[in-house]
Scaffold this motif. Structure first.
Motif, mmCIF file in Angstrom:
data_model
loop_
_atom_site.group_PDB
_atom_site.id
_atom_site.type_symbol
_atom_site.label_atom_id
_atom_site.label_comp_id
_atom_site.label_asym_id
_atom_site.label_seq_id
_atom_site.Cartn_x
_atom_site.Cartn_y
_atom_site.Cartn_z
ATOM 1 N N ASP A 3 0.823 -1.202 0.000
ATOM 2 C CA ASP A 3 0.000 0.000 0.000
ATOM 3 C C ASP A 3 0.860 1.256 0.000
ATOM 4 N N LEU A 4 1.959 1.217 0.723
ATOM 5 C CA LEU A 4 2.825 2.398 0.813
ATOM 6 C C LEU A 4 3.450 2.761 -0.527
ATOM 7 N N VAL A 5 3.798 1.745 -1.310
ATOM 8 C CA VAL A 5 4.548 2.003 -2.545
ATOM 9 C C VAL A 5 3.694 1.913 -3.806
ATOM 10 N N ILE A 6 2.485 1.343 -3.704
ATOM 11 C CA ILE A 6 1.650 1.156 -4.899
ATOM 12 C C ILE A 6 0.365 1.979 -4.826
ATOM 13 N N PHE A 7 -0.382 1.853 -3.726
ATOM 14 C CA PHE A 7 -1.714 2.449 -3.664
ATOM 15 C C PHE A 7 -1.741 3.845 -3.049
ATOM 16 N N THR A 8 -0.909 4.123 -2.048
ATOM 17 C CA THR A 8 -0.958 5.439 -1.403
ATOM 18 C C THR A 8 0.398 6.134 -1.345
ATOM 19 N N PRO A 9 1.237 6.027 -2.375
ATOM 20 C CA PRO A 9 2.489 6.793 -2.323
ATOM 21 C C PRO A 9 2.244 8.292 -2.396
ATOM 22 N N TRP A 10 1.043 8.680 -2.874
ATOM 23 C CA TRP A 10 0.706 10.093 -2.962
ATOM 24 C C TRP A 10 0.638 10.788 -1.610
ATOM 25 N N VAL A 11 0.555 10.008 -0.533
ATOM 26 C CA VAL A 11 0.518 10.626 0.799
ATOM 27 C C VAL A 11 1.788 11.433 1.037
ATOM 28 N N ARG A 12 2.897 11.001 0.460
ATOM 29 C CA ARG A 12 4.160 11.709 0.666
ATOM 30 C C ARG A 12 4.141 13.090 0.021
ATOM 31 N N THR A 13 3.252 13.285 -0.953
ATOM 32 C CA THR A 13 3.169 14.594 -1.595
ATOM 33 C C THR A 13 2.380 15.601 -0.765
ATOM 34 N N ARG A 14 1.732 15.125 0.281
ATOM 35 C CA ARG A 14 0.929 16.032 1.101
ATOM 36 C C ARG A 14 1.803 17.072 1.814
ATOM 37 N N VAL A 15 3.081 16.780 1.975
ATOM 38 C CA VAL A 15 3.947 17.721 2.691
ATOM 39 C C VAL A 15 4.164 18.993 1.883
ATOM 40 N N SER A 16 3.868 18.971 0.589
ATOM 41 C CA SER A 16 4.022 20.171 -0.226
ATOM 42 C C SER A 16 2.796 21.076 -0.150
ATOM 43 N N VAL A 17 1.748 20.591 0.520
ATOM 44 C CA VAL A 17 0.523 21.377 0.671
ATOM 45 C C VAL A 17 0.681 22.300 1.884
ATOM 46 N N PRO A 18 0.236 23.551 1.796
ATOM 47 C CA PRO A 18 0.344 24.454 2.956
ATOM 48 C C PRO A 18 -0.279 23.857 4.208
ATOM 49 N N GLY A 19 0.375 24.043 5.337
ATOM 50 C CA GLY A 19 -0.066 23.443 6.592
ATOM 51 C C GLY A 19 -1.458 23.844 7.013
ATOM 52 N N GLU A 20 -1.903 25.056 6.626
ATOM 53 C CA GLU A 20 -3.238 25.498 7.038
ATOM 54 C C GLU A 20 -4.346 24.708 6.368
ATOM 55 N N LEU A 21 -4.022 23.973 5.301
ATOM 56 C CA LEU A 21 -5.019 23.135 4.638
ATOM 57 C C LEU A 21 -5.167 21.775 5.307
ATOM 58 N N TYR A 22 -4.308 21.476 6.253
ATOM 59 C CA TYR A 22 -4.395 20.211 6.995
ATOM 60 C C TYR A 22 -5.484 20.328 8.047
ATOM 61 N N GLN A 23 -6.574 19.577 7.856
ATOM 62 C CA GLN A 23 -7.692 19.569 8.791
ATOM 63 C C GLN A 23 -7.812 18.156 9.341
ATOM 64 N N PRO A 24 -7.144 17.864 10.448
ATOM 65 C CA PRO A 24 -7.082 16.472 10.928
ATOM 66 C C PRO A 24 -8.446 15.910 11.279
ATOM 67 N N LEU A 25 -8.577 14.601 11.082
ATOM 68 C CA LEU A 25 -9.777 13.904 11.505
ATOM 69 C C LEU A 25 -9.941 14.013 13.017
ATOM 70 N N LEU A 26 -11.086 13.596 13.517
ATOM 71 C CA LEU A 26 -11.376 13.712 14.942
ATOM 72 C C LEU A 26 -10.301 13.042 15.787
ATOM 73 N N VAL A 27 -9.859 11.844 15.386
ATOM 74 C CA VAL A 27 -8.844 11.149 16.164
ATOM 75 C C VAL A 27 -7.543 11.936 16.171
ATOM 76 N N GLY A 28 -7.250 12.627 15.073
ATOM 77 C CA GLY A 28 -6.055 13.451 15.010
ATOM 78 C C GLY A 28 -6.138 14.674 15.887
#
Length: 325
Positions: free
Chosen positions: A28-53
């Motif tokens: 999953d890390l290398v095939i299905f969700t490698p795009w998660v690593r690109t989230r760090v290029s998104v401005p931090g203010e756009l990060y809206q964590p889920l309730l558990v977060g």
């Protein structure tokens, strides 16, 4: 109810399921969700964590944090797939993958196909040690599989509930599948869409299938496997028409299968001639001298030792020694 929840299963099934789940996490890390690593290029203010977060709370993702999670999770998932240190490695993989999913789903889109996989990661550490091919039955392992199965079926049932709750009956008679085909449909989907009313019938069928999916628990074992096969065929059609895979859900659904019968390493050894089928086990207990059948004992000769002494006495003249003690 508790007896049903903890129905014992072979430890070999737990070992195989553990291998499937942890290998999928690595894939999953290398095939299905490698795009998660690109989230760090998104401005931090756009990060809206889920309730558990928000409850924990967890830090805003940074390049260093995401890189550490990625490489640590990849290494630990591969180690956990071997079955070593099932509790230590299992809890570590569960915590890291949960954080990976919180990062992935905290930018406006939440995928419901991850629920069964997350539950599987949470309960597998409680199943204890298990070896491939071990027929010994375990209630702890049975509980882990049953809880995962419940999560898989809840994914279906609650999806239907959400469709009817937010879309109402219009979801059944609307253009949901038509819009999906326009956005990401395949050539096969284009052919299906040309059949009048077929997409409407399919929408009714999807909701009915999801609502009645809990019936799988009421079926005998043989028919239960047939229904699970239907679940898989549904997802094959989904991939072939609108290219949605539900891969994490499919991995968790292997909790319904007799995975202990799938032993590729053993098959490879047999093909190589190292472990031929039908060979006698080498670890069979050897009979003790007392268990060896020496035949009937004639009257008056007593035990085996007495018969040996009698035979020596009979041969005493030929051996050149006096008879008797």
């Amino acid at each position: 109810m508790s007896r049903w929840l903890t129905e014992a299963v072979p430890r070999g099934r737990i070992a195989a399921f553990r291998t499937v789940i942890y290998l999928f996490v690595a894939a999953d890390l290398v095939i299905f969700t490698p795009w998660v690593r690109t989230r760090v290029s998104v401005p931090g203010e756009l990060y809206q964590p889920l309730l558990v977060g928000r409850l924990l709370p967890l830090p805003t993702p940074t390049p260093a944090l995401v890189a550490v999670i990625f490489w640590s999770l990849l290494l630990l998932a591969l180690l956990a797939a071997t079955g070593r240190a099932p509790r230590l490695l299992g809890w570590a993989v569960c915590a890291l993958y949960l954080e990976w999913m919180i990062i992935a789903m905290s930018y406006g889109k939440v995928d419901h196909d991850r629920f069964g996989l997350l539950v599987a990661l949470a309960v597998l550490p409680t199943a204890g040690r298990a070896r491939h091919g071990d027929p010994t039955r375990t209630e702890a392992g049975g509980w882990a599989l049953r809880v995962t199965q419940l999560a898989v079926i809840c994914t279906y049932f609650l999806a239907a509930w959400a469709k009817l709750r937010f879309g109402g009956l219009d979801w059944l008679t609307g253009s949901v599948l038509a819009r999906a085909i326009i956005r990401r449909g395949t050539d096969l989907a284009d052919l299906i869409a040309q059949v009048p009313y077929l997409l409407i019938v399919a929408q009714f069928g999807i909701v009915a299938f999801e609502l009645f999916s809990p019936l799988v628990f009421l079926l005998p074992a043989r028919w239960r496997l047939a229904m699970v096969g239907f679940f898989y065929s549904f997802h094959v059609v989904t991939i072939a028409t609108i290219t949605i895979s539900f891969a994490p859900h499919l991995a968790a659904m292997t909790s319904f299968l007799p995975l202990e019968q799938v032993r590729p390493v053993l098959w490879a050894r047999r093909l190589a001639g190292r472990d031929p089928a039908g060979s006698a086990p080498t670890d069979a207990p050897q009979p003790s001298p007392a268990d060896v059948d020496t035949g009937p004992v004639p009257a008056g000769q007593g035990t085996v030792g007495a018969r040996v002494e009698q035979a020596l006495d009979d041969q005493a003249p030929a051996l050149g020694r006096p008879a008797g003690p």
